[in-house]
Design an enzyme around this catalytic site. Structure first.
Site, PDB file in Angstrom:
ATOM      1  N   PRO A 386     -46.672  -2.662   7.561  1.00 29.49           N
ATOM      2  CA  PRO A 386     -46.983  -2.550   6.128  1.00 29.49           C
ATOM      3  C   PRO A 386     -46.723  -1.140   5.583  1.00 29.49           C
ATOM      4  O   PRO A 386     -46.345  -0.995   4.424  1.00 29.49           O
ATOM      5  CB  PRO A 386     -48.471  -2.906   6.066  1.00 29.49           C
ATOM      6  CG  PRO A 386     -48.699  -3.786   7.253  1.00 29.49           C
ATOM      7  CD  PRO A 386     -47.791  -3.250   8.323  1.00 29.49           C
ATOM      8  N   HIS A 387     -46.897  -0.107   6.419  1.00 32.01           N
ATOM      9  CA  HIS A 387     -46.704   1.251   5.872  1.00 32.01           C
ATOM     10  C   HIS A 387     -45.228   1.643   5.747  1.00 32.01           C
ATOM     11  O   HIS A 387     -44.927   2.772   5.393  1.00 32.01           O
ATOM     12  CB  HIS A 387     -47.529   2.306   6.612  1.00 32.01           C
ATOM     13  CG  HIS A 387     -47.197   2.504   8.060  1.00 32.01           C
ATOM     14  ND1 HIS A 387     -48.130   2.903   8.987  1.00 32.01           N
ATOM     15  CD2 HIS A 387     -46.045   2.377   8.751  1.00 32.01           C
ATOM     16  CE1 HIS A 387     -47.564   3.022  10.173  1.00 32.01           C
ATOM     17  NE2 HIS A 387     -46.294   2.695  10.066  1.00 32.01           N
ATOM     18  N   TYR A 416     -59.786 -17.957  26.278  1.00 31.71           N
ATOM     19  CA  TYR A 416     -59.955 -19.010  25.287  1.00 31.71           C
ATOM     20  C   TYR A 416     -60.827 -18.634  24.107  1.00 31.71           C
ATOM     21  O   TYR A 416     -61.684 -19.384  23.654  1.00 31.71           O
ATOM     22  CB  TYR A 416     -60.340 -20.356  25.958  1.00 31.71           C
ATOM     23  CG  TYR A 416     -59.305 -20.613  27.006  1.00 31.71           C
ATOM     24  CD1 TYR A 416     -58.017 -20.951  26.621  1.00 31.71           C
ATOM     25  CD2 TYR A 416     -59.544 -20.321  28.342  1.00 31.71           C
ATOM     26  CE1 TYR A 416     -57.001 -21.043  27.558  1.00 31.71           C
ATOM     27  CE2 TYR A 416     -58.539 -20.410  29.277  1.00 31.71           C
ATOM     28  CZ  TYR A 416     -57.278 -20.761  28.890  1.00 31.71           C
ATOM     29  OH  TYR A 416     -56.287 -20.832  29.794  1.00 31.71           O
ATOM     30  N   SER A 436     -61.944   0.845  17.698  1.00 35.36           N
ATOM     31  CA  SER A 436     -62.360   1.108  16.318  1.00 35.36           C
ATOM     32  C   SER A 436     -61.159   1.344  15.431  1.00 35.36           C
ATOM     33  O   SER A 436     -60.200   2.017  15.815  1.00 35.36           O
ATOM     34  CB  SER A 436     -63.257   2.347  16.279  1.00 35.36           C
ATOM     35  OG  SER A 436     -64.474   2.075  16.906  1.00 35.36           O
TER      36      SER A 436
HETATM   37  C1  LIG Z   1     -40.737   2.880  12.491  1.00 38.35           C
HETATM   38  C2  LIG Z   1     -40.329   1.989  13.565  1.00 38.35           C
HETATM   39  C3  LIG Z   1     -41.135   1.777  14.685  1.00 38.35           C
HETATM   40  C4  LIG Z   1     -42.404   2.532  14.939  1.00 38.35           C
HETATM   41  O1  LIG Z   1     -43.312   2.373  13.928  1.00 38.35           O
HETATM   42  P1  LIG Z   1     -44.413   3.480  13.624  1.00 38.35           P
HETATM   43  O2  LIG Z   1     -45.230   2.784  12.606  1.00 38.35           O
HETATM   44  O3  LIG Z   1     -43.728   4.697  13.122  1.00 38.35           O
HETATM   45  O4  LIG Z   1     -45.150   3.714  14.892  1.00 38.35           O
HETATM   46  C5  LIG Z   1     -40.722   0.874  15.624  1.00 38.35           C
HETATM   47  N1  LIG Z   1     -39.557   0.216  15.477  1.00 38.35           N
HETATM   48  C6  LIG Z   1     -38.753   0.403  14.417  1.00 38.35           C
HETATM   49  C7  LIG Z   1     -37.491  -0.377  14.307  1.00 38.35           C
HETATM   50  C8  LIG Z   1     -39.116   1.296  13.417  1.00 38.35           C
HETATM   51  O5  LIG Z   1     -38.297   1.505  12.373  1.00 38.35           O
END
Ligand SMILES: *Cc1c(COP(=O)(O)O)cnc(C)c1O
Length: 616
Positions: A386-387, A416, A436
């Site tokens: 999502p980010h 299970y 967490s």
């Molecule tokens: C960015 C990315 C990751 C890693 O994601 P992060 O959120 O930066 O840890 C893994 N695979 C691909 C193809 C990416 O572009």
């Protein structure tokens, strides 16, 4: 509902929607302040007005104010201006207002999604989001599962953890209940499909603890049972970390050559698998990338799925993971409001009708990219961040798995989990890698998914705008391939015709045949157009950059090097190529006036910087 206006979703490059943002935020804070008071109104306040007027209290307040002022000052001087269309660097842009507001509102209550009792509001949101991920990837939501992780790296680690633990189960069963796998050789046990392993696990439920102890979870890894983990050369470096952490070691992580388009070469993949099978070395799993980190390339998932089917006819099977950390959300573009995958024949009309792609002359997607996105539904698990293309604040990664029974292979408690009639595990932390974790993240992602559904009308339009922006940026480069810098001709070339929204490009002085010199030019240009030096307010434009070496990419860069006027022998000598890399996430490049303005500014700035570098 009428169509969503993308311009209303963000704070905006000039804080255009700032008033609404402030209003909603103030409301959320007020709600929270009253919520505190309203919990047992009969309790007396602990801090009195008299105390607040004492010197120490004043000093304490003063200290807080000063520290926050300091933070704001630091942030304002050096932070990346993601929000501006002048930022075309990493995978970030303005983030969605509903996500920021949902995040902040929830953060005030500090929920911890590790356990339901610590996050009664936000845990259900996370599970809903997990379902959204599954539906987005075309999984059967009745069977599938998903959750939010810190990031894509953790999601990838969790995926390889699933694959590793599943693969060792048949061997544990062989020791404990040999009759169930009677007549199967070790080679055959190492090549059961994921479904066969899950069905086998179901038959040994009564001794699940013993199975766990005799599997890799108890014994540690037995390499010859696990075999190789296969990734494309374009892999994210999290796969290298994962290979180390999961204990198979990097000798067992194989990188497959990519083609000119920076997509994994499926013929090479097939040959690699055949060669290993010949020697009876199992394949732990294959990763296909949807939206590679450096190029935005989309691997041929459909052809890899077909290859797996073909191999299964010959008794060779493997786990298939899709690393769609970057490109995952783009699958929204292909889903109609009912969640059905749109047919290719109808797609172009729909994309234009629904305002996903506005310019008539933009031809996207090519059929290979369309088919790759479609075939994701046949994988075993998918990483989605999502980010990144979800336009959500950090830290929000995610994973979804095709069959929730897989969770038993990694869960800490007796197996299970999901059969006990609950949708929501009481202790999420014991079924995933992390413990967490911020419930606020779940609220942020959930809020965004409520405002923007994961289909052509929601995220589809937002990501369509970004792809359209990238295509326009790409065409502008194509149309301005040779620049005149005070009499010196400089050539500009793009790496590929982008599969997605990333444009890689490089410059060379016409006539220069020296690859080292060309690399230096691009590095110097990058240094002038990046955040590495000076206050950010002085930057006209910001891009990121990357280096392709022979060790990582084999000879894939040769084609690009040649188009820049440099001979193959130079590549063989230097074995490295430096590039500019622009992730075009900004949603504003679909308006002509806006694109023209920023392109002109960009070109002017590049020309000035080229002049500066060349005059040295
Ligand atoms: C960015 C990315 C990751 C890693 O994601 P992060 O959120 O930066 O840890 C893994 N695979 C691909 C193809 C990416 O572009």
């Amino acid at each position: 509902m009428k169509e969503i206006d993308i311009k209303g979703l963000f704070l905006g490059p000039k804080s255009e929607n700032g008033d609404l943002f402030k209003k909603i935020l103030t409301d959320a804070i007020n709600e929270h302040l009253y919520w505190r008071k309203d919990f047992h109104p009969e309790d007396e306040p602990i801090v009195s007005l008299y105390e607040k007027n004492q010197e120490n209290f004043r000093l304490t307040e003063d200290r807080i104010i000063q520290v926050v002022d300091q933070i704001c000052a630091k942030l304002k001087v050096t932070s990346m201006p993601w929000h501006s269309p002048r930022y075309l660097g990493h995978m970030n842009a303005d983030i969605l207002m509903p996500a920021m507001l949902g995040y902040i509102a929830a953060m005030l209550y500090n929920p911890n999604n590790v356990a339901y009792e610590a996050s009664t509001a936000t845990s259900p949101m996370e599970l809903e989001v997990g379902k959204d991920f599954a539906a987005l990837m075309g999984y059967d939501t009745g069977k599938a599962w998903g959750h939010i992780c810190t990031d894509g790296s953790v999601a990838n680690l969790e995926a390889i953890w699933y694959a590793r633990n599943l693969t060792s189960i048949p061997f544990a069963v062989k020791e404990l209940r040999p009759k169930l796998v009677e007549g199967k050789s070790d080679w055959q046990l190492a090549n059961l499909t994921v479904d066969e392993i899950l069905d086998l696990s179901a038959k040994v439920k009564d001794i699940c603890d013993e199975v766990r102890d005799r599997s890799v979870r108890g014994t540690g890894i037995v390499q010859k049972q696990l075999g190789k983990w296969i990734v494309p050369q374009t892999k994210h470096y999290s796969w290298v970390k994962a290979g180390e952490i999961i204990g198979i070691g990097l000798d067992n992580v194989i990188s497959v050559q990519v083609d000119d388009q920076y997509r994994m070469d499926v013929d090479v993949l097939e040959k690699t698998i055949m060669d290993l099978a010949e020697k009876e070395i199992p394949i732990l799993g294959v990763v296909a990338v949807v939206g590679t980190t450096e190029e935005g390339a989309v691997d041929h998932v459909d052809r890899i799925v077909a290859l797996r089917k073909k191999m299964e006819q010959r008794g060779v099977s493997f786990y298939l993971h899709i690393d769609a950390a970057y490109g995952g959300y783009a699958r929204s573009i292909f889903l109609d409001e009912k969640g059905d995958f749109l047919p290719y024949s109808d797609l172009k009309r729909q994309l234009h009708e629904k305002g996903v792609i506005n310019q008539d002359d933009i031809e996207w997607p090519p059929e290979e990219v369309y088919s790759a996105f479609k075939a994701i539904e046949e994988s075993d698990s998918v990483t989605i961040d999502p980010h990144k293309m979800g336009y959500i604040p950090y830290a929000a990664g995610g994973i979804t798995i095709r069959d929730r029974r897989m969770v038993d292979a990694i869960s800490f408690f007796a197996a299970y989990v999901f059969e006990k009639g609950t949708e929501s595990p009481a202790l999420l932390g014991s079924y995933i890698l992390e413990g967490s974790k911020a419930g606020a993240t779940a609220a942020g992602v959930w809020a965004a998914h409520q405002v923007l559904p994961l289909n052509i009308t929601g995220y589809g339009r937002l990501i369509g705008a970004s792809i359209e922006g990238a295509k326009r940026f790409y065409s502008h480069i194509q149309m301005n391939r040779v620049l005149d810098i005070d009499g010196t001709k400089v050539r500009m070339e793009t790496l590929t015709r982008p599969d997605f929204n990333m444009v890689d490009f490089a410059f060379n002085v016409e006539g220069n045949k020296d690859l080292d010199k060309m690399n230096e030019l691009n590095l110097n240009l990058y240094n002038l157009s990046s955040y590495v030096s000076g206050p950010v307010f002085k930057k006209d434009f910001i891009t990121s950059h990357t280096e392709f070496t022979y060790d990582d990419y084999g000879d894939a860069p040769v084609n690009m090097v040649k188009r820049l006027g440099i001979e193959r022998a130079e590549w063989d000598r230097v074995h490295s190529l430096r590039l500019m890399r622009a992730c075009v996430l900004t949603p504003y490049f679909m308006v002509d006036k806006v694109v023209e303005h920023y392109w002109e500014t960009y070109l002017d700035s590049m020309k000035r910087k080229l002049a500066e570098v060349l005059s040295k």
